[in-house]
Design an enzyme around this catalytic site. Sequence first.
Site, mmCIF file in Angstrom:
data_model
loop_
_atom_site.group_PDB
_atom_site.id
_atom_site.type_symbol
_atom_site.label_atom_id
_atom_site.label_comp_id
_atom_site.label_asym_id
_atom_site.label_seq_id
_atom_site.Cartn_x
_atom_site.Cartn_y
_atom_site.Cartn_z
ATOM 1 N N SER A 237 -3.234 5.495 12.164
ATOM 2 C CA SER A 237 -3.011 4.870 10.861
ATOM 3 C C SER A 237 -4.301 4.477 10.143
ATOM 4 O O SER A 237 -4.570 3.285 9.889
ATOM 5 C CB SER A 237 -2.085 3.676 11.032
ATOM 6 O OG SER A 237 -0.914 4.134 11.649
ATOM 7 N N ARG B 2 -12.607 7.332 6.506
ATOM 8 C CA ARG B 2 -13.314 6.081 6.774
ATOM 9 C C ARG B 2 -12.424 5.203 7.625
ATOM 10 O O ARG B 2 -11.192 5.277 7.535
ATOM 11 C CB ARG B 2 -13.652 5.345 5.467
ATOM 12 C CG ARG B 2 -12.447 4.971 4.630
ATOM 13 C CD ARG B 2 -12.856 4.342 3.319
ATOM 14 N NE ARG B 2 -12.740 5.291 2.226
ATOM 15 C CZ ARG B 2 -11.618 5.503 1.536
ATOM 16 N NH1 ARG B 2 -10.531 4.828 1.809
ATOM 17 N NH2 ARG B 2 -11.591 6.372 0.556
ATOM 18 N N ASP C 165 1.148 5.970 9.795
ATOM 19 C CA ASP C 165 2.334 5.122 10.015
ATOM 20 C C ASP C 165 3.278 5.100 8.812
ATOM 21 O O ASP C 165 4.496 5.033 8.960
ATOM 22 C CB ASP C 165 1.945 3.688 10.440
ATOM 23 C CG ASP C 165 0.938 3.022 9.523
ATOM 24 O OD1 ASP C 165 0.490 3.650 8.550
ATOM 25 O OD2 ASP C 165 0.583 1.850 9.785
#
Length: 510
Positions: free
Chosen positions: A190, A205, A243
């Site tokens: 996630s 990132r 997610d």
Amino acid sequence: MSSLSQNPQRPEMPSSRRGSGSVVLPSGQTLAYHTRTQDEEDLPHANKKTMADHLRKYDSLFTLTPQRMRMIVEAFRDTLETGLQKKGQIVPMIPTFVFGWPTGEEKGDFLAVDLGGTNLRVCLVTLQGEGKFELTQSKYRLTEEQKQEEGQKLFDFCAECLGNFVKSNIVSAGGKIEEGKNIPLGFTFSYPCSQERIDHGELIRWTKGFGAPNTEGHDVAAMFREALVKYEVPVTLEALINDTTGTLIASHYVNPSTKIAVIFGTGCNAAYMEKLPAIEKLGNLGEGSADEMAINCEWGAFDSFEHEHLPRTKYDIIVDETSNKPGEQSFEKLISGRYLGEILRLVICELIDEGVLFLGQNTYKIEIPYVFDTAFLSLMESDPTDELLMIIGIFTHFFALETTLAERQFFKALAKLVGRRAARLSACGIAAIVNKMGYLEEGCSVGADGSLYNKYPGFADRVHEGLVDIFGVKGKNIVTHHAEDGSGVGSAIIAAMTKNRKDAGIFVNV
Ligand code: GLC
């Protein structure tokens, strides 16, 4: 003044009203000191009137008017559209290669690994069709060190936990997994990953305080595969998912009116189903046809770096500038569970500095960044007693601080302001997707999950109120509901959908 600084033998103390600090002794050693800021026996406390005055100030700082919300919605919608047109945008609108909705008839045994912001979870999911499933799972808490150590070590840890889970769930150990059988795996990772195929994802990132080196810019699916080989785990990684995408698909599996999914947890993000032609930046997908694809918005990055649209207070700016990623995830930093407690703590510290709160008490425990858990906000808000006994408990037990009733009422109201702003900003994000997709008239369900949504009293109601403030009564057509386990069940369904799609020869290379 502290009694310490009146002693001529002591080194001079910096002038601060706070109860703690440090000084460098002539010997070069550092001395930490914790003092009381007043010596009087009868501690002067902030009275009801001063607390009410302060509250008025914070009320205007943290309250979002409907007009301001509509402006945010407009800018948000533009950002979502640009993200679909061009690659490499701040809000990346990531194509997920999850084509359309599940039929509800997906079946079979699947493993799921979920590397979230706080925990690692491994699950065995048995999809039974007709929107039904069974789940066995183990959870492991991630340490702060693990979030910062070498990326490969983190994936090795995931593989090791999965390997142990498989061993303890084989038939001979009383479980369901047949020995020697290779099981399809969905990996819920996630964090923003740009994907070229469903079983690939380059980490754009880290977010949510993670900082493991040698991971940004790398294919995390490949790193995890390497670890799976190392630990000889008998699985095939079919899909790398976010997610939110998992939540979207799992919610639709059990409630087909779901069109959008939002996570309100350590981080905050949304996914929705987009028409394929609207994803202009998408290249050639090869042989096959499909109408739709799920998009992982990564909306937590909205207004990052430029800070043009969101109402940031000085506390938000401190949270941002002292984070490991200054400038980034601007929207998320105003909303998610990782930050709300810290925002409230910074307001409290300001009032300690101004000499308003906790005079004469030792405040060092509350002066430590991130000690004020977001869970405290929900506990404070839901304190049902007149004396606010829960709040007394939090402050005495965790911070060794005594509070007056006026202070406690103030803290409760402040928690409400911070929580309410988060919910109303979230409503702006949902409204932007609703506007873009034209869902207002027909209405839609929004599958929502995460600790904030599930545990913060009134959070959902405030999101709904926000939607009505933005859209008028029609806002009532947009309803959030608690989503069933997206990152476990959702990832299993996606692994099943992917297998079915490829078996049917549709877009086999993505
Ligand atoms: C952060 C992550 C995002 C995730 C969200 C909720 O925003 O970047 O990928 O969906 O947290 O967990």
